[in-house]
Design an enzyme around this catalytic site. Sequence first.
Site, PDB file in Angstrom:
ATOM      1  CG  ASP A 131       1.690  -5.211  -3.801  1.00  0.00           C
ATOM      2  OD1 ASP A 131       1.821  -6.315  -3.252  1.00  0.00           O
ATOM      3  OD2 ASP A 131       1.226  -5.053  -4.941  1.00  0.00           O
ATOM      4  CB  SER A 170       2.466  -8.585  -7.533  1.00  0.00           C
ATOM      5  OG  SER A 170       1.369  -8.088  -6.815  1.00  0.00           O
ATOM      6  CD  GLN A 200       2.161  -5.131  -8.463  1.00  0.00           C
ATOM      7  OE1 GLN A 200       1.074  -5.706  -8.446  1.00  0.00           O
ATOM      8  NE2 GLN A 200       2.672  -4.597  -7.359  1.00  0.00           N
TER       9      GLN A 200
END
Length: 337
Positions: free
Chosen positions: A251, A272, A322
């Site tokens: 991430d 996110s 994502q």
Amino acid sequence: MVEREMGGSTDNCNHSGDTEPPKSPEDESSERPEAQCTQDLKSVLITSVLNLEKLDVDLYRGTHHWVPRSQRLFGGQIVGQALVAAAASVSDNLYAHSLHCYFVRAGDPKVPVLYQVDRTRDGRSFTVRSVRAIQHGQPILICQASFHMLQPSPLQHQFTMPVVPQPEDLLTVEELIHRYLSKPDLAKKSRQGLNKLLANEVPIEIKPVHPPHFYRLSAVELRKLFWVRARGYIGEGNMKLHCCVAAYVSDYAFLGTALLPHPNYRAQFSASLDHAMWFHNTFRSDEWMLYECESPWAGGSRGLVQGRLWRRDGVLAASCSQEGVLRVKPVTEPSKL
Ligand SMILES: CCCCCC(=O)SCCNC(=O)CCNC(=O)[C@H](O)C(C)(C)COP(=O)(O)OP(=O)(O)OC[C@H]1O[C@@H](n2cnc3c(N)ncnc32)[C@H](O)[C@@H]1OP(=O)(O)O
């Protein structure tokens, strides 16, 4: 460490047939003097971030190590901790092969996170866990993780790893920042920003393949490539932890890939929304892996990014996707880095 709950063998991530994490090139050659000294320098990801406290059956508590400037918890930390909690009740002969999660509220760095695990199903080949990451009595993340028994198959294929310089031939983010800071004509605001970046205690090491591109100084292509590894030593044989570290790593600098095609805009608000990962083969998250990130789409104040984590030997270790909220504003002054 929650792993105590998982018994002896802790190889809990999927691998298509090999049963041991790969020996990294450095392991096999003697040119890895730091391996000995880093054995004492255990990664803080293992000693702290992913070291959950067990409060009760299927209930764990995680603490924070590094928090982004946004002062909302780093998504990768919450995902990595959720996977540790999910894996805690999964038998040793099953391996994490995928996870899907939604970030439903901002994490509060002032309080710990509770992880409540539901044992959704224990099937013959697949086992599924649902995890709610909770703060102030409300979920901040909902996550499903699935674990698969080792079932080799003749059906195997993968993309080809991009050809890039080796990490030994590149500079770390810190080395690059020191190089920028040495420029006498560097703008004061840029100098302050870079010193703030240096002060970050991000527990991962990064070597951008195209530094100016990594910092969006030139949109060479719509992909972002960088070598990444956990700071410190984790060691072999513990694929469960390597998957959780990869979840943390996946991430970092990921959503920003969606801004690459738009150098005239910068994020005013970004976060996110969801995150998915698939673990394909064994890997060592404390050894350099190439993270290849691209963004196939952006629109409606959202951006989609996709990533592939490659082992140095060209084997595809994991894939990630994502979507994030991206509210942008025009860049008034081009960066003077
Ligand atoms: C390098 C590390 C970073 C990597 C990325 C991460 O880890 S991010 C961390 C992981 N992800 C997350 O934490 C996201 C968790 N989820 C959420 O926080 C929430 O679901 C959400 C904010 C995405 C959506 O919630 P809501 O729908 O209630 O909120 P909403 O989107 O309407 O508003 C959020 C903020 O944007 C503002 N806002 C709303 N509409 C806007 C618009 N058109 N133009 C500008 N700003 C707008 C609001 O005023 C608010 O600011 P104010 O809030 O100031 O009032």
